[in-house]
Design a protein around this motif. Sequence first.
Motif: not given
Length: 269
Positions: A38-52
């Motif tokens: 989901s959009e929420h999960e995507i935000r959390l994933l890239w919050k932890d790894r912003p350069d992924a």
Amino acid sequence: MPGMVDYALHYKRLGFSVVPIDKSSKRAITKFKDKTFSEHEIRLLWKDRPDANIAVRTTDFFVIDIDVKEDVNGYDSLRDWELAKYIPPTLCATTPSGGRHIYLKKPPEVTINQDIKVRPGIDIKGNPNNYVLVAPSNNPKGKYQWDKSVEEMAVAPNEIVAILQAEKPTRSMNFTTNYQQGEFSSKTAKLFEQIVFGLGDKGGRNNALASFVGGLLVRGVDEEAAYLLAKIANHYTPSPLPQAEVDATFESMLRKELDRRGGSGYTEN
């Protein structure tokens, strides 16, 4: 300036199933099999790894992945392949190594699966849990970039579907051997044991899986059968590896075996 998370959200809103990718390994940084974040999960994933980096799963589309390296040029292989004349104008991207991703929608009720080295320098990525990197993902060689001359993904013509389905080898599972007693025979016995006893303790599971898959492939076991056996061995492991790691290890070992048979190295594009 937009960050990687903004691009990831953009792909999500376009209908793609987005996967975060580690830059150094090109592997997913979280479990993603049969999952659409989901959009929420995507935000959390890239919050932890912003350069992924960003990849999209090949759910209702597939990609003809053309690789370029010193000893193999996928463009030459494509030029000599009958399939090339049926490729319609469609969405494409260039890769950091100068390769190309050609995107095509799967026709309704049609299954297109992964086929590594369907031609020298060409892979087909189409299993729903395969993925391809998309712009602005990058590596030391450069960036993935969309070819903006065509911005719509075309449906694969029937001719392309027929060619790809005909390309898939039909081989039976082969466990019959004429090995002599000794070290090689003992290693073969260990492979059978791992199918039912698993891959061992946590510390050595990845290496054990790689050795298991390599041992099957070098003995001529059918690729699909080897993959199924790898999943079974992992299932019987006390602490099984995540499926994404099984898939990545299997693909890596399959590439090595195909390179060994063909006498050439493989480089990710």
